[in-house]
Design a protein around this motif. Structure first.
Motif, PDB file in Angstrom:
ATOM      1  N   PHE A  45       3.506   3.269  -4.515  1.00  0.00           N
ATOM      2  CA  PHE A  45       2.967   4.122  -5.617  1.00  0.00           C
ATOM      3  C   PHE A  45       1.476   3.360  -5.911  1.00  0.00           C
ATOM      4  O   PHE A  45       0.205   4.431  -5.835  1.00  0.00           O
ATOM      5  CB  PHE A  45       3.705   3.952  -6.682  1.00  0.00           C
ATOM      6  N   LEU A  46       0.949   1.662  -5.543  1.00  0.00           N
ATOM      7  CA  LEU A  46       0.095   1.699  -5.598  1.00  0.00           C
ATOM      8  C   LEU A  46      -1.650   1.871  -5.013  1.00  0.00           C
ATOM      9  O   LEU A  46      -2.025   1.867  -5.082  1.00  0.00           O
ATOM     10  CB  LEU A  46      -0.263   0.487  -5.742  1.00  0.00           C
ATOM     11  N   LEU A  47      -0.668   1.651  -3.569  1.00  0.00           N
ATOM     12  CA  LEU A  47      -1.416   2.066  -2.443  1.00  0.00           C
ATOM     13  C   LEU A  47      -1.673   3.518  -2.226  1.00  0.00           C
ATOM     14  O   LEU A  47      -2.845   3.889  -1.582  1.00  0.00           O
ATOM     15  CB  LEU A  47      -0.723   2.101  -1.459  1.00  0.00           C
ATOM     16  N   GLY A  48      -0.762   4.684  -3.147  1.00  0.00           N
ATOM     17  CA  GLY A  48      -1.499   6.208  -3.154  1.00  0.00           C
ATOM     18  C   GLY A  48      -2.067   6.959  -3.551  1.00  0.00           C
ATOM     19  O   GLY A  48      -2.657   8.233  -3.519  1.00  0.00           O
ATOM     20  N   PHE A  49      -3.248   5.911  -4.234  1.00  0.00           N
ATOM     21  CA  PHE A  49      -4.167   6.786  -5.371  1.00  0.00           C
ATOM     22  C   PHE A  49      -4.918   7.564  -4.809  1.00  0.00           C
ATOM     23  O   PHE A  49      -5.550   8.439  -4.781  1.00  0.00           O
ATOM     24  CB  PHE A  49      -4.412   5.958  -6.919  1.00  0.00           C
ATOM     25  N   LEU A  50      -5.550   6.529  -4.095  1.00  0.00           N
ATOM     26  CA  LEU A  50      -7.014   6.861  -2.907  1.00  0.00           C
ATOM     27  C   LEU A  50      -6.275   7.411  -1.492  1.00  0.00           C
ATOM     28  O   LEU A  50      -7.267   8.113  -1.337  1.00  0.00           O
ATOM     29  CB  LEU A  50      -7.917   6.429  -2.783  1.00  0.00           C
ATOM     30  N   GLY A  51      -5.264   7.629  -0.888  1.00  0.00           N
ATOM     31  CA  GLY A  51      -4.868   7.840   0.371  1.00  0.00           C
ATOM     32  C   GLY A  51      -5.660   7.454   1.516  1.00  0.00           C
ATOM     33  O   GLY A  51      -5.057   5.921   1.523  1.00  0.00           O
ATOM     34  N   ASP A  52      -5.560   8.250   2.158  1.00  0.00           N
ATOM     35  CA  ASP A  52      -6.610   7.451   3.305  1.00  0.00           C
ATOM     36  C   ASP A  52      -8.277   7.314   3.242  1.00  0.00           C
ATOM     37  O   ASP A  52      -9.001   7.372   3.931  1.00  0.00           O
ATOM     38  CB  ASP A  52      -6.724   8.419   4.704  1.00  0.00           C
ATOM     39  N   VAL A  53      -8.500   7.840   1.960  1.00  0.00           N
ATOM     40  CA  VAL A  53      -9.795   7.784   1.845  1.00  0.00           C
ATOM     41  C   VAL A  53     -10.863   6.258   1.405  1.00  0.00           C
ATOM     42  O   VAL A  53     -11.191   5.728   2.490  1.00  0.00           O
ATOM     43  CB  VAL A  53     -10.673   7.758   0.186  1.00  0.00           C
ATOM     44  N   ILE A  54      -9.673   5.077   1.422  1.00  0.00           N
ATOM     45  CA  ILE A  54      -9.623   4.083   2.138  1.00  0.00           C
ATOM     46  C   ILE A  54      -8.780   2.925   2.589  1.00  0.00           C
ATOM     47  O   ILE A  54      -7.958   3.589   3.327  1.00  0.00           O
ATOM     48  CB  ILE A  54      -9.579   2.830   0.381  1.00  0.00           C
ATOM     49  N   THR A  55      -9.658   2.067   3.185  1.00  0.00           N
ATOM     50  CA  THR A  55      -8.637   0.989   4.247  1.00  0.00           C
ATOM     51  C   THR A  55      -8.413  -0.037   2.698  1.00  0.00           C
ATOM     52  O   THR A  55      -9.216  -1.078   2.841  1.00  0.00           O
ATOM     53  CB  THR A  55      -9.672   0.486   5.218  1.00  0.00           C
ATOM     54  N   PRO A  56      -7.134  -0.291   2.754  1.00  0.00           N
ATOM     55  CA  PRO A  56      -7.066  -1.917   1.716  1.00  0.00           C
ATOM     56  C   PRO A  56      -7.575  -2.759   2.320  1.00  0.00           C
ATOM     57  O   PRO A  56      -6.782  -3.696   3.015  1.00  0.00           O
ATOM     58  CB  PRO A  56      -5.878  -1.585   1.432  1.00  0.00           C
ATOM     59  N   GLN A  57      -7.700  -3.579   2.198  1.00  0.00           N
ATOM     60  CA  GLN A  57      -8.135  -4.981   2.232  1.00  0.00           C
ATOM     61  C   GLN A  57      -7.153  -5.761   1.607  1.00  0.00           C
ATOM     62  O   GLN A  57      -8.253  -6.627   0.290  1.00  0.00           O
ATOM     63  CB  GLN A  57      -9.845  -5.449   2.732  1.00  0.00           C
ATOM     64  N   ILE A  58      -6.434  -6.877   1.383  1.00  0.00           N
ATOM     65  CA  ILE A  58      -5.416  -7.317   0.566  1.00  0.00           C
ATOM     66  C   ILE A  58      -5.856  -8.518   0.525  1.00  0.00           C
ATOM     67  O   ILE A  58      -5.067  -8.888   2.228  1.00  0.00           O
ATOM     68  CB  ILE A  58      -4.153  -6.945   0.345  1.00  0.00           C
ATOM     69  N   SER A  59      -5.699  -9.675  -0.529  1.00  0.00           N
ATOM     70  CA  SER A  59      -5.650 -11.259   0.151  1.00  0.00           C
ATOM     71  C   SER A  59      -4.383 -11.313   0.268  1.00  0.00           C
ATOM     72  O   SER A  59      -2.988 -11.169  -0.844  1.00  0.00           O
ATOM     73  CB  SER A  59      -6.491 -11.740  -1.213  1.00  0.00           C
ATOM     74  N   ILE A  60      -4.048 -12.395   1.752  1.00  0.00           N
ATOM     75  CA  ILE A  60      -2.539 -12.397   1.862  1.00  0.00           C
ATOM     76  C   ILE A  60      -1.861 -13.091   0.972  1.00  0.00           C
ATOM     77  O   ILE A  60      -0.951 -13.927   0.344  1.00  0.00           O
ATOM     78  CB  ILE A  60      -2.489 -13.023   2.439  1.00  0.00           C
ATOM     79  N   GLY A  61      -2.886 -14.157  -0.171  1.00  0.00           N
ATOM     80  CA  GLY A  61      -2.220 -14.931  -0.931  1.00  0.00           C
ATOM     81  C   GLY A  61      -2.623 -14.229  -2.520  1.00  0.00           C
ATOM     82  O   GLY A  61      -0.520 -14.927  -3.226  1.00  0.00           O
ATOM     83  N   ARG A  62      -2.662 -13.424  -2.481  1.00  0.00           N
ATOM     84  CA  ARG A  62      -2.769 -12.651  -4.628  1.00  0.00           C
ATOM     85  C   ARG A  62      -0.935 -11.837  -4.058  1.00  0.00           C
ATOM     86  O   ARG A  62      -0.740 -11.842  -4.412  1.00  0.00           O
ATOM     87  CB  ARG A  62      -4.061 -11.964  -4.515  1.00  0.00           C
ATOM     88  N   TYR A  63      -0.666 -11.308  -2.861  1.00  0.00           N
ATOM     89  CA  TYR A  63      -0.162 -10.693  -2.326  1.00  0.00           C
ATOM     90  C   TYR A  63       1.131 -11.163  -2.436  1.00  0.00           C
ATOM     91  O   TYR A  63       2.615 -10.413  -2.983  1.00  0.00           O
ATOM     92  CB  TYR A  63      -0.269 -10.230  -1.077  1.00  0.00           C
ATOM     93  N   MET A  64       1.628 -12.528  -1.462  1.00  0.00           N
ATOM     94  CA  MET A  64       2.639 -12.689  -1.379  1.00  0.00           C
ATOM     95  C   MET A  64       3.139 -13.956  -3.281  1.00  0.00           C
ATOM     96  O   MET A  64       4.457 -13.868  -3.159  1.00  0.00           O
ATOM     97  CB  MET A  64       2.500 -14.357  -0.523  1.00  0.00           C
ATOM     98  N   GLY A  65       2.276 -14.266  -4.053  1.00  0.00           N
ATOM     99  CA  GLY A  65       2.232 -14.677  -4.779  1.00  0.00           C
ATOM    100  C   GLY A  65       2.786 -13.886  -6.067  1.00  0.00           C
ATOM    101  O   GLY A  65       3.343 -14.013  -6.108  1.00  0.00           O
ATOM    102  N   GLN A  66       2.132 -12.333  -5.964  1.00  0.00           N
ATOM    103  CA  GLN A  66       2.956 -11.343  -6.758  1.00  0.00           C
ATOM    104  C   GLN A  66       3.699 -10.444  -6.319  1.00  0.00           C
ATOM    105  O   GLN A  66       5.108 -10.725  -7.202  1.00  0.00           O
ATOM    106  CB  GLN A  66       2.008  -9.941  -6.591  1.00  0.00           C
ATOM    107  N   VAL A  67       4.508 -10.546  -5.079  1.00  0.00           N
ATOM    108  CA  VAL A  67       5.972 -10.493  -4.672  1.00  0.00           C
ATOM    109  C   VAL A  67       7.017 -11.835  -4.765  1.00  0.00           C
ATOM    110  O   VAL A  67       7.562 -11.866  -5.903  1.00  0.00           O
ATOM    111  CB  VAL A  67       5.934 -10.568  -3.031  1.00  0.00           C
TER     112      VAL A  67
END
Length: 247
Positions: free
Chosen positions: A136-158
């Motif tokens: 849901f979060l990644l689908g807002f802009l479709g393939d318009v962007i290439t997400p560059q996600i901090s591994i620290g923030r991602y792992m922290g949230q999960v």
């Protein structure tokens, strides 16, 4: 039951805390050996979400210490899961001398139930919530962007989501134990269900990384079910208590 001076209680409490921390350190050391596999496992929902949305997602590091800190964070979480039964045992062993014999027999069911409930809650967050929230979060802009996600923030949230859900899933186990000990009653829980709903909704809003109704419902629904299960198990525990006291 037996009484002991306050100093002895404090010394025993310190000893129990040290043993609990030591077990966590040992568990973290074991999990550290599998940190790469754990990172890959935690990253899988993100990879599946990227495939569903037809986009490429890159996990990046923002400074040179982040890989080590992320590895330590993942290993610490894994170590906590491994050491949890022993940590719970230390807490139980501290209060056990003040309990009656029939109350002490609750130790094994409580330890098993606590470990199983925490694992069930963490797995629910991983398999039941993340597969819906991340796409849901990644689908807002479709393939318009290439997400560059901090591994620290991602792992922290999960890890935060898995840890909080693991703790919340302890509600039935804790309710049963407190009801068997005569500390909590099913009547009290049932009478204050409105307050519980507000608190659970607030908790769901805090731990849910999205603001949409669907994601909030996915988290809130199981929490409400767990609360009413806690009411039922507390009632079962109350019925068992008079028989034990009579025996």
């Amino acid at each position: 039951m037996k009484e002991a001076p306050l100093v002895e209680h404090l010394e025993e409490l310190r000893s129990r805390i040290l043993w609990a921390l030591l077990s966590w350190v040992v568990g973290t050391g074991v999990a550290w050996s599998f940190r790469v596999q754990l990172l890959e496992w935690l990253k899988r929902p993100l990879d599946l979400a990227a495939q569903q949305n037809g986009i490429q997602v890159n996990l990046i590091v923002l400074d040179i210490t982040e890989p080590f800190l992320v590895s330590l964070k993942v290993a610490a979480f894994g170590g906590l899961v491994l050491a949890l039964p022993f940590i719970v045992y230390q807490a139980w062993a501290f209060i056990a001398p003040g309990l009656y014999e029939h109350e002490k027999r609750l130790a094994v069911p409580f330890l098993l139930g606590a470990g199983f409930s925490f694992a069930l809650g963490a797995l629910f967050a991983y398999y039941g919530f993340l597969p819906f929230a991340i796409p849901f979060l990644l689908g807002f802009l479709g393939d318009v962007i290439t997400p560059q996600i901090s591994i620290g923030r991602y792992m922290g949230q999960v890890l935060m989501m898995m840890g909080v859900m693991g703790l919340v899933f302890e509600m039935p186990v804790v309710s049963y134990l407190l009801a068997r000990l005569g500390i909590l009653s099913s009547t009290f829980l049932a009478r204050n269900w409105r307050i519980a709903v507000v608190l659970l909704l607030t908790l769901a809003a805090v731990i849910t990384p999205t603001v949409d109704v669907v994601s909030l419902a996915i988290v809130t629904g199981p929490l409400l079910v767990l609360y009413w299960i806690s009411v039922l198990v507390a009632r079962v525990a109350e019925r068992a208590r008079p028989r034990e006291e009579a025996a």
